[in-house]
Scaffold this motif. Structure first.
Motif, short mmCIF file in Angstrom:
data_model
loop_
_atom_site.label_atom_id
_atom_site.label_comp_id
_atom_site.label_asym_id
_atom_site.label_seq_id
_atom_site.Cartn_x
_atom_site.Cartn_y
_atom_site.Cartn_z
N PRO A 186 0.81 -1.23 0.00
CA PRO A 186 0.00 0.00 0.00
C PRO A 186 0.84 1.28 0.00
O PRO A 186 0.54 2.21 -0.76
CB PRO A 186 -0.82 -0.13 1.29
CG PRO A 186 -0.89 -1.59 1.55
CD PRO A 186 0.42 -2.13 1.10
N ARG A 231 -2.25 4.85 5.93
CA ARG A 231 -3.46 4.30 6.56
C ARG A 231 -3.71 2.87 6.10
O ARG A 231 -3.98 1.98 6.92
CB ARG A 231 -4.67 5.17 6.23
CG ARG A 231 -4.73 6.50 6.95
CD ARG A 231 -6.00 7.24 6.60
NE ARG A 231 -7.18 6.54 7.08
CZ ARG A 231 -8.42 6.94 6.83
NH1 ARG A 231 -8.64 8.00 6.06
NH2 ARG A 231 -9.44 6.27 7.31
N LEU A 232 -3.63 2.65 4.80
CA LEU A 232 -3.89 1.32 4.27
C LEU A 232 -2.81 0.34 4.71
O LEU A 232 -3.10 -0.83 5.00
CB LEU A 232 -3.98 1.37 2.75
CG LEU A 232 -5.13 2.21 2.18
CD1 LEU A 232 -5.05 2.25 0.66
CD2 LEU A 232 -6.47 1.62 2.62
N ASP A 242 -6.08 3.86 13.10
CA ASP A 242 -6.59 4.59 11.95
C ASP A 242 -6.98 6.02 12.32
O ASP A 242 -6.72 6.96 11.57
CB ASP A 242 -7.79 3.85 11.36
CG ASP A 242 -8.31 4.50 10.08
OD1 ASP A 242 -7.63 4.38 9.05
OD2 ASP A 242 -9.38 5.13 10.13
#
Length: 284
Positions: A164, A212-213, A265
């Protein structure tokens, strides 16, 4: 005299009047945040209430779907014994190590392939090929090669964390306005200064999205690593509870995974707001 009286009646900067307006603004923003939190809590509270009532009145099997009260009691027992904190600490350490390795390499490789076309032609096809391999497919190989120790688990997590950040860093760099790059060339920026003063800051929104991912996939990779072979961690706790048919403890582990993942997150989202506060984007 009249002008002096008018000037004296006006609130000057730094006076209590101006400070009171700042306090009112902060209070309003704080109330708005609490209101958003209350609205977001309505659905979970209703689900938990309905779940508990269904269990109390025998509408569902409490063996397969224990009530929230039973799950809370199991959580309290594990927390009081210190077992829960021990397993959670082990899982967080593994996830952090895997993310640091995989995410760091992903960021570095994304910058290299994004700024160097030859590096893209050399590395990107292989990276895209590896990206398509699922966690569950490589996990047995990692365990066979590196055993059931910490190294295999960290590598499984790192594999998920790499892609990611790599993909979004690459896309963010390639989305930089070419006219800005030409301006830096006219100003005779060195290559390193061009990268760190223009390209990386311009790609920051994509990089933070990749962050984030990457953190989310690291947490998911941790589940795979601990469920396949582990003697400690939240995944091990879930697997052990499955073998002993302790459904309430399985729910404790699942809820912990969800809560910790959401906290991480939320931290990155706060980081985005601080670093990208200059953007004038649509809020919905």
């Amino acid at each position: 005299m009249a002008q002096q009286a008018n000037l004296a009646s006006r609130p000057a900067a730094g006076r209590p009047e101006s400070r009171s307006w700042t306090g009112v603004l902060r209070t309003s923003l704080r109330k708005e945040k609490w209101a958003d939190l209350a609205i977001g809590s309505i659905l979970p509270v209703l689900v938990l209430l309905g779940w508990q009532l269904a269990g109390d009145y025998g509408l569902i099997s409490t063996f397969f779907l224990p009530t929230p009260r039973a799950i809370a009691e199991s959580f309290g027992r594990l927390a009081a014994s210190g077992e829960l904190a021990e397993h959670l600490g082990v899982s967080l350490g593994r996830a952090a190590a895997g993310f640091a390795l995989g995410g760091g390499l992903g960021l570095l490789c994304g910058i290299v392939t994004g700024t160097m076309r030859r590096a893209e032609h050399l590395l990107d096809p292989s990276f895209q090929l590896l990206r398509m391999i699922p966690h569950l497919a490589v996990a047995p190989l990692f365990i066979l090669w590196f055993g059931f120790g910490e190294l295999s688990k960290v590598l499984i997590i790192a594999k998920g964390a790499f892609f990611p950040l790599y993909v979004h860093t690459f896309l963010g760099i390639r989305s930089v306005d070419k006219k800005l790059v030409e301006v830096t060339e006219v100003l005779r920026f060195s290559r390193s200064r061009q990268i760190w003063r223009l390209i990386v800051p311009s790609a920051l929104p994509n990089i933070l999205l990749g962050l984030r991912l990457s953190l989310a996939v690291s947490w998911l990779g941790l589940v795979v690593a601990e469920l396949i072979g582990s003697q400690s961690g939240i995944g091990f706790l879930i697997n052990f509870a499955r073998q002993s048919s302790a459904t309430d403890i399985i729910f404790v582990g699942v809820i912990l995974f969800a809560v910790v993942g959401k906290l991480v997150d939320s931290f990155v989202r706060q980081l985005e707001r601080r670093l990208l506060g200059w953007r004038d984007s649509f809020d919905g």
